[in-house]
Design a protein around this motif. Sequence first.
Motif, PDB file in Angstrom:
ATOM      1  N   GLY A   1       0.805  -1.222   0.000  1.00  0.00           N
ATOM      2  CA  GLY A   1       0.000   0.000   0.000  1.00  0.00           C
ATOM      3  C   GLY A   1       0.837   1.271   0.000  1.00  0.00           C
ATOM      4  N   LYS A   2       2.169   1.114  -0.131  1.00  0.00           N
ATOM      5  CA  LYS A   2       3.044   2.299  -0.071  1.00  0.00           C
ATOM      6  C   LYS A   2       3.856   2.489  -1.343  1.00  0.00           C
ATOM      7  CE  LYS A   2       3.215   2.846   4.822  1.00  0.00           C
ATOM      8  NZ  LYS A   2       3.922   2.668   6.067  1.00  0.00           N
ATOM      9  N   GLN A   3       4.204   3.753  -1.591  1.00  0.00           N
ATOM     10  CA  GLN A   3       4.930   4.156  -2.786  1.00  0.00           C
ATOM     11  C   GLN A   3       6.273   4.768  -2.386  1.00  0.00           C
ATOM     12  OE1 GLN A   3       2.930   7.235  -5.102  1.00  0.00           O
ATOM     13  NE2 GLN A   3       3.524   6.242  -6.998  1.00  0.00           N
ATOM     14  N   ARG A   4       7.239   4.648  -3.280  1.00  0.00           N
ATOM     15  CA  ARG A   4       8.567   5.208  -2.986  1.00  0.00           C
ATOM     16  C   ARG A   4       9.211   5.668  -4.294  1.00  0.00           C
ATOM     17  NH1 ARG A   4      11.606   1.699   1.244  1.00  0.00           N
ATOM     18  NH2 ARG A   4      10.656   3.178   2.677  1.00  0.00           N
ATOM     19  N   TYR A   5      10.117   6.645  -4.175  1.00  0.00           N
ATOM     20  CA  TYR A   5      10.886   7.166  -5.306  1.00  0.00           C
ATOM     21  C   TYR A   5      12.120   6.289  -5.497  1.00  0.00           C
ATOM     22  CZ  TYR A   5      13.676  10.723  -7.885  1.00  0.00           C
ATOM     23  OH  TYR A   5      14.436  11.418  -8.800  1.00  0.00           O
ATOM     24  N   GLY A   6      12.409   5.916  -6.738  1.00  0.00           N
ATOM     25  CA  GLY A   6      13.543   5.048  -6.997  1.00  0.00           C
ATOM     26  C   GLY A   6      14.401   5.543  -8.149  1.00  0.00           C
ATOM     27  N   LEU A   7      15.608   4.966  -8.241  1.00  0.00           N
ATOM     28  CA  LEU A   7      16.562   5.377  -9.275  1.00  0.00           C
ATOM     29  C   LEU A   7      17.175   4.143  -9.913  1.00  0.00           C
ATOM     30  CD1 LEU A   7      18.311   7.996  -7.003  1.00  0.00           C
ATOM     31  CD2 LEU A   7      17.025   8.584  -9.068  1.00  0.00           C
TER      32      LEU A   7
ATOM     33  N   ASN B   1       4.168  -0.914  -3.794  1.00  0.00           N
ATOM     34  CA  ASN B   1       3.963  -2.319  -3.409  1.00  0.00           C
ATOM     35  C   ASN B   1       2.466  -2.590  -3.301  1.00  0.00           C
ATOM     36  OD1 ASN B   1       3.837  -4.848  -2.310  1.00  0.00           O
ATOM     37  ND2 ASN B   1       5.137  -4.401  -0.532  1.00  0.00           N
ATOM     38  N   ARG B   2       1.938  -3.339  -4.295  1.00  0.00           N
ATOM     39  CA  ARG B   2       0.505  -3.659  -4.265  1.00  0.00           C
ATOM     40  C   ARG B   2       0.243  -5.025  -3.635  1.00  0.00           C
ATOM     41  NH1 ARG B   2      -2.130  -1.579  -9.940  1.00  0.00           N
ATOM     42  NH2 ARG B   2      -0.909  -3.264 -10.873  1.00  0.00           N
ATOM     43  N   GLY B   3       1.280  -5.635  -3.095  1.00  0.00           N
ATOM     44  CA  GLY B   3       1.102  -6.972  -2.519  1.00  0.00           C
ATOM     45  C   GLY B   3       1.176  -8.021  -3.607  1.00  0.00           C
TER      46      GLY B   3
ATOM     47  N   GLY C   1     -13.441   7.886  -0.600  1.00  0.00           N
ATOM     48  CA  GLY C   1     -12.421   7.061   0.055  1.00  0.00           C
ATOM     49  C   GLY C   1     -11.015   7.541  -0.218  1.00  0.00           C
ATOM     50  N   VAL C   2     -10.801   8.210  -1.354  1.00  0.00           N
ATOM     51  CA  VAL C   2      -9.423   8.640  -1.676  1.00  0.00           C
ATOM     52  C   VAL C   2      -8.912   9.671  -0.683  1.00  0.00           C
ATOM     53  CG1 VAL C   2      -9.561   8.149  -4.157  1.00  0.00           C
ATOM     54  CG2 VAL C   2     -10.189  10.424  -3.308  1.00  0.00           C
ATOM     55  N   GLU C   3      -9.843  10.362  -0.016  1.00  0.00           N
ATOM     56  CA  GLU C   3      -9.413  11.391   0.943  1.00  0.00           C
ATOM     57  C   GLU C   3      -8.682  10.761   2.126  1.00  0.00           C
ATOM     58  OE1 GLU C   3     -12.534  10.516   0.323  1.00  0.00           O
ATOM     59  OE2 GLU C   3     -13.356   9.893   2.271  1.00  0.00           O
ATOM     60  N   LYS C   4      -8.864   9.464   2.330  1.00  0.00           N
ATOM     61  CA  LYS C   4      -8.194   8.800   3.465  1.00  0.00           C
ATOM     62  C   LYS C   4      -6.730   8.477   3.158  1.00  0.00           C
ATOM     63  CE  LYS C   4     -12.397   6.620   5.247  1.00  0.00           C
ATOM     64  NZ  LYS C   4     -13.254   6.492   4.017  1.00  0.00           N
ATOM     65  N   LEU C   5      -6.364   8.488   1.895  1.00  0.00           N
ATOM     66  CA  LEU C   5      -4.968   8.222   1.539  1.00  0.00           C
ATOM     67  C   LEU C   5      -4.085   9.348   2.061  1.00  0.00           C
ATOM     68  CD1 LEU C   5      -5.412   7.224  -2.238  1.00  0.00           C
ATOM     69  CD2 LEU C   5      -5.083   5.656  -0.303  1.00  0.00           C
ATOM     70  N   VAL C   6      -2.856   9.015   2.435  1.00  0.00           N
ATOM     71  CA  VAL C   6      -1.874  10.056   2.751  1.00  0.00           C
ATOM     72  C   VAL C   6      -0.780  10.003   1.683  1.00  0.00           C
ATOM     73  CG1 VAL C   6      -2.359  10.092   5.217  1.00  0.00           C
ATOM     74  CG2 VAL C   6      -0.570   8.560   4.330  1.00  0.00           C
ATOM     75  N   PHE C   7       0.092  11.005   1.697  1.00  0.00           N
ATOM     76  CA  PHE C   7       1.151  11.137   0.700  1.00  0.00           C
ATOM     77  C   PHE C   7       1.926   9.822   0.556  1.00  0.00           C
ATOM     78  CE2 PHE C   7       5.524  12.896  -0.356  1.00  0.00           C
ATOM     79  CZ  PHE C   7       5.212  13.193  -1.665  1.00  0.00           C
ATOM     80  N   MET C   8       2.110   9.385  -0.670  1.00  0.00           N
ATOM     81  CA  MET C   8       2.873   8.184  -1.012  1.00  0.00           C
ATOM     82  C   MET C   8       2.198   6.887  -0.545  1.00  0.00           C
ATOM     83  SD  MET C   8       5.378   9.353  -2.834  1.00  0.00           S
ATOM     84  CE  MET C   8       6.986   8.547  -2.898  1.00  0.00           C
ATOM     85  N   THR C   9       0.870   6.922  -0.506  1.00  0.00           N
ATOM     86  CA  THR C   9       0.117   5.677  -0.344  1.00  0.00           C
ATOM     87  C   THR C   9      -0.905   5.631  -1.478  1.00  0.00           C
ATOM     88  OG1 THR C   9      -1.694   6.540   1.027  1.00  0.00           O
ATOM     89  CG2 THR C   9       0.328   5.859   2.171  1.00  0.00           C
ATOM     90  N   GLY C  10      -1.613   4.519  -1.593  1.00  0.00           N
ATOM     91  CA  GLY C  10      -2.590   4.413  -2.673  1.00  0.00           C
ATOM     92  C   GLY C  10      -3.405   3.154  -2.562  1.00  0.00           C
TER      93      GLY C  10
END
Lengths: 378, 124
Positions: free
Chosen positions: A89-95, A111-113, A168-177
């Motif tokens: 459920g979390k997002q990250r910046y990568g190189l 990571n969507r599981g 429901g999208v309002e419950k997301l915080v930065f870098m989640t989805g």
Amino acid sequence: MSAPSPATPLLTTPLNALHIELGAKMVPFAGYSMPVQYPAGLMAEHNHTRSAAGLFDVSHMGQLRLVGADAAAAFETLMPVDVIGLGVGKQRYGLLLNDEGGIIDDLMFFNRGKDIFVIVNGACKVGDIAHIIERIGHRCEVIPMPERGLLALQGPQAAAVLSRLVPGVEKLVFMTGGEFQWKNADLFITRSGYTGEDGFEISVHESRAEEFARALLAQAEVKPIGLGARNSLRLEAGLCLYGNDIDNGTTPPEAALNWAIQKVRRTGGERAGGFPGAARILAQIDQPDTLARKRVGLIAKERIPVREPAELQNAEGQNIGRITSGLLSPTLNQPVALAYVQTAYAKPGTEILAIVRGKQVPMVVSATPFVPTNYFRG
Amino acid sequence: MSIHYSKDHEWINAADANSAVVGITVHAQDALGDVVFVDLPEVGKTFSQGEVAGVVESVKAAADVYMPVSGEIVEVNEALRDDPSLANSDPLGAGWFFKVKLSDASQLAGLMDETSYNAFAANA
């Protein structure tokens, strides 16, 4: 940016007809015909995104999935970032790195599981996918998703607008989805973007992209925003543009992207090294004094736009670096820029000179972002 | 009195040969987008036809402003320096760039009239 040869027909996104209907000025970009601005103009579009909500078509970017039990561990061998440790459920910046530690591309991964969902730059996507398949294709399935459009809704009113359509999208915080539905269309939504504002990126099947974009544009707060304002917004946020501010020849420490390298991958970390160019990059992190040059933010003291590739000089007139992207910040009404300078000149507050049409323009090394970010962290 | 146009997208109103007014065209400002900065020449400086006399910048791009004819700069538009958006809102009026004392009025004959320019700009 690799411009296509005249013989190559430009690709179009699922929103192409809508852009034309909205009066967009279309330009070739990353092999696609893309809207650079709409009739309101870059400045109005920029300010609208900072004050309300802007809708961007970023369908030219590459979307792909990495599938398999070993996908995270495999992907981690390509990047200096913590992939294995990223929670569901979390997002990250990568190189993505080449073997010399140079940056092949910057990207976002999630990571969507069931898989790792990756978004890469449009101009780099063909090479990125080939690189990923070549290096880790034997360890996981690499599945490009050319059938998906990608929209970004950015600005302080983005959450209010999007939650009206997709509760429901309002419950997301930065870098989640997460996965959402709109009128039986599957959406994959992350609370992220590249403007420094609160906002969302929405992956939607190409067959429903225009309909969904129209539903967003029907909301009073939303206006369409082109590539021109996308560039000025990302620069105000101090974010790198691949091809300008970072490329194959720059390492993450030179690019001041050490924040993207988690402790676990650094010297002494649990999974230190093991990524391309690790010896060079870890040495640059451990002994920053040995870095020859570094990316910095600059603000000009006079109201003269300073653009790439302007040369930078010290008070003695010696060349100490160059601008990699620069423009007059619409929000600050001052020229801002990203540049590479010799490390001795990288400290905030240092005064240096940019050469614009033969004239010296005094600039000051400044912390980024130039405009404070508005990410929603809950 | 007539206005002439250059292939570099400047207009010049030479009703007064000692103080001909120069600016950029509607087409030029539209192509540039929101103008945020102008660099105007010094009063008293002399330029040949086709030389770069100034710069106009939008957020996205910078473009040179060329001398449509040879001559000496006799005045620059200080109001445009303070508010570059005049080049967008009133390119043929309040958004003028500078005034020139013509050194060779015959050069005007080599420029385009409005009809020719509009056809030229449509294909630019």
